[in-house]
Design a protein around this motif. Structure first.
Motif, PDB file in Angstrom:
ATOM      1  N   GLY A  30       0.837  -0.580  15.740  1.00 40.10           N
ATOM      2  CA  GLY A  30       0.491   0.497  14.817  1.00 40.10           C
ATOM      3  C   GLY A  30       1.716   1.111  14.174  1.00 40.10           C
ATOM      4  O   GLY A  30       1.717   1.431  12.977  1.00 40.10           O
ATOM      5  N   THR A  31       2.780   1.272  14.971  1.00 43.75           N
ATOM      6  CA  THR A  31       4.022   1.848  14.444  1.00 43.75           C
ATOM      7  C   THR A  31       4.633   0.957  13.375  1.00 43.75           C
ATOM      8  O   THR A  31       5.009   1.424  12.294  1.00 43.75           O
ATOM      9  N   TYR A  32       4.726  -0.339  13.678  1.00 44.78           N
ATOM     10  CA  TYR A  32       5.268  -1.291  12.702  1.00 44.78           C
ATOM     11  C   TYR A  32       4.419  -1.304  11.431  1.00 44.78           C
ATOM     12  O   TYR A  32       4.939  -1.254  10.308  1.00 44.78           O
ATOM     13  N   ALA A  33       3.111  -1.393  11.618  1.00 45.01           N
ATOM     14  CA  ALA A  33       2.200  -1.493  10.470  1.00 45.01           C
ATOM     15  C   ALA A  33       2.295  -0.263   9.576  1.00 45.01           C
ATOM     16  O   ALA A  33       2.330  -0.368   8.343  1.00 45.01           O
ATOM     17  N   GLU A  34       2.340   0.908  10.187  1.00 45.19           N
ATOM     18  CA  GLU A  34       2.403   2.143   9.402  1.00 45.19           C
ATOM     19  C   GLU A  34       3.725   2.265   8.649  1.00 45.19           C
ATOM     20  O   GLU A  34       3.755   2.720   7.499  1.00 45.19           O
ATOM     21  N   HIS A  38       3.738   2.448   4.667  1.00 43.00           N
ATOM     22  CA  HIS A  38       4.317   3.596   3.960  1.00 43.00           C
ATOM     23  C   HIS A  38       5.376   3.146   2.958  1.00 43.00           C
ATOM     24  O   HIS A  38       5.488   3.710   1.863  1.00 43.00           O
ATOM     25  N   HIS A  39       6.133   2.122   3.328  1.00 39.65           N
ATOM     26  CA  HIS A  39       7.148   1.593   2.406  1.00 39.65           C
ATOM     27  C   HIS A  39       6.485   1.001   1.163  1.00 39.65           C
ATOM     28  O   HIS A  39       6.877   1.310   0.028  1.00 39.65           O
ATOM     29  N   PHE A  40       5.466   0.165   1.382  1.00 34.13           N
ATOM     30  CA  PHE A  40       4.779  -0.459   0.245  1.00 34.13           C
ATOM     31  C   PHE A  40       4.052   0.580  -0.599  1.00 34.13           C
ATOM     32  O   PHE A  40       4.017   0.481  -1.829  1.00 34.13           O
ATOM     33  N   ALA A  41       3.457   1.563   0.066  1.00 29.93           N
ATOM     34  CA  ALA A  41       2.746   2.613  -0.666  1.00 29.93           C
ATOM     35  C   ALA A  41       3.709   3.391  -1.557  1.00 29.93           C
ATOM     36  O   ALA A  41       3.384   3.739  -2.700  1.00 29.93           O
ATOM     37  N   GLU A  83      -7.483  -3.563  11.820  1.00 31.26           N
ATOM     38  CA  GLU A  83      -8.731  -2.809  11.836  1.00 31.26           C
ATOM     39  C   GLU A  83      -8.596  -1.558  12.706  1.00 31.26           C
ATOM     40  O   GLU A  83      -9.198  -0.518  12.422  1.00 31.26           O
ATOM     41  N   LYS A  84      -7.789  -1.635  13.735  1.00 30.64           N
ATOM     42  CA  LYS A  84      -7.582  -0.491  14.628  1.00 30.64           C
ATOM     43  C   LYS A  84      -6.695   0.577  13.990  1.00 30.64           C
ATOM     44  O   LYS A  84      -6.836   1.761  14.264  1.00 30.64           O
ATOM     45  N   VAL A  85      -5.772   0.134  13.123  1.00 34.30           N
ATOM     46  CA  VAL A  85      -4.786   1.061  12.552  1.00 34.30           C
ATOM     47  C   VAL A  85      -5.354   1.873  11.390  1.00 34.30           C
ATOM     48  O   VAL A  85      -5.010   3.042  11.201  1.00 34.30           O
ATOM     49  N   GLY A  88      -5.539   2.221   5.153  1.00 33.32           N
ATOM     50  CA  GLY A  88      -5.995   2.783   3.884  1.00 33.32           C
ATOM     51  C   GLY A  88      -5.404   2.061   2.686  1.00 33.32           C
ATOM     52  O   GLY A  88      -4.775   1.008   2.804  1.00 33.32           O
ATOM     53  N   SER A  89      -5.571   2.655   1.510  1.00 34.03           N
ATOM     54  CA  SER A  89      -5.101   2.036   0.270  1.00 34.03           C
ATOM     55  C   SER A  89      -3.623   2.312   0.039  1.00 34.03           C
ATOM     56  O   SER A  89      -3.064   3.278   0.560  1.00 34.03           O
ATOM     57  N   LEU A  90      -3.008   1.448  -0.764  1.00 36.69           N
ATOM     58  CA  LEU A  90      -1.593   1.636  -1.095  1.00 36.69           C
ATOM     59  C   LEU A  90      -1.379   2.756  -2.107  1.00 36.69           C
ATOM     60  O   LEU A  90      -0.289   3.316  -2.198  1.00 36.69           O
TER      61      LEU A  90
END
Length: 217
Positions: A30-34, A38-41, A83-85, A88-90
Motif C-alpha cells: 500500500g505504501t509503495y502503491a500510494e 501520488h507521483h503520477f497524479a 483492490e485493497k488500496v 482512485g483516479s489520477l
C-alpha cells in the motif's frame, strides 16, 4: 508510458516478493502503491493544467481512464493488491470533466469540418463533365457515404477507447452533426436539381445520389 511500465514492474515485485518479508501492519504494498500513485497524479494534474494540444488531451485522458487503471490490473496478484488500496483516479473529477469537455468539443468540430469539406468535394463532382461511376451496374456516389460513416465511426471508437461514457456522449453529439450534414446534403442536391437541368449528366447524377441515400440508412 515508460514510467507506468516501471511502476507496474516494481509493484509486481513488491506484491510477489517483498511484501512477505514485512509484518502485515507495515502495509508495504500500500505504501509503495500510494507513493507511485501520488507521483503520477501530480504529473497528470500538472499536464492537465497546461496548454495541451488536442492529441495530448486524448493521450492524457487515455492514460487516466484506460491505460493506467486497466493495465495495472492485468496481473491477477497485482489486481488483488490494488483492490485493497483503492487508489482512485489520477485526476480530480472537475479537472477530468474539463479535459473531457475539451476533447469532445475538439472531436465534434473536427468531424463537422471533415463532413463539410467532403460535401463540398461532392458538389464539385456534380459540376464536372463526368458521368458518375457505376457499382454492380448502378450509378453510385458511394465515396461520400463511406467517408461520412467512417469519420463518425472512427471518432466514436477513439472516444470509446478512452471510456464508454465518453464514447456515448460523443455518439450523441455526432448524431446531431450527421443529421445536420444530411440536411445540407439534401439542400445542395435540391439546388442541383433545380439549377442544373441542362447538365450533360444530369440524370445519372440524380440517380447516383438517390441510390446513395440508401447507404446512409
Amino acid at each position: 508510458l515508460h514510467a507506468g511500465k516501471t511502476m507496474k514492474e516494481d509493484l509486481t515485485v513488491v506484491a510477489k516478493c517483498i511484501k512477505q518479508l514485512y509484518p502485515p501492519e507495515f502495509d508495504v504494498f500500500g505504501t509503495y502503491a500510494e507513493l507511485y500513485h501520488h507521483h503520477f497524479a501530480s504529473q497528470a494534474k500538472k499536464a492537465a493544467e497546461s496548454q495541451l494540444e488536442d492529441k495530448d488531451v486524448y493521450l492524457l485522458l487515455s492514460w487516466v481512464h484506460n491505460i493506467y487503471p486497466k493495465d495495472m490490473r492485468k496481473d491477477r496478484v497485482l489486481a488483488e493488491e490494488l483492490e485493497k488500496v483503492k487508489l482512485g483516479s489520477l485526476l480530480p473529477s472537475s479537472l477530468s470533466k474539463e479535459l473531457e469537455k475539451k476533447y469532445l468539443e475538439s472531436e465534434e468540430a473536427t468531424v463537422k469540418n471533415s463532413l463539410s469539406k467532403c460535401l463540398e468535394k461532392e458538389i464539385q463532382r456534380w459540376k464536372e463533365d463526368k458521368e458518375p461511376e457505376k457499382l454492380n451496374g448502378h450509378f453510385q456516389s458511394e465515396l461520400l457515404a463511406i467517408f461520412v460513416i467512417q469519420s463518425i465511426y472512427n471518432a466514436h471508437k477513439r472516444a470509446g477507447d478512452i471510456s464508454a461514457a465518453l464514447g456515448e456522449e460523443l455518439s450523441r453529439r455526432l448524431s446531431a452533426e450527421l443529421a445536420a450534414f444530411l440536411r445540407s446534403y439534401r439542400d445542395a442536391f435540391e439546388d442541383f436539381k433545380e439549377r442544373s437541368k441542362k447538365h450533360r449528366h444530369y440524370k445519372p447524377i440524380l440517380i447516383a445520389n438517390i441510390n446513395n441515400c440508401c447507404n446512409f440508412r
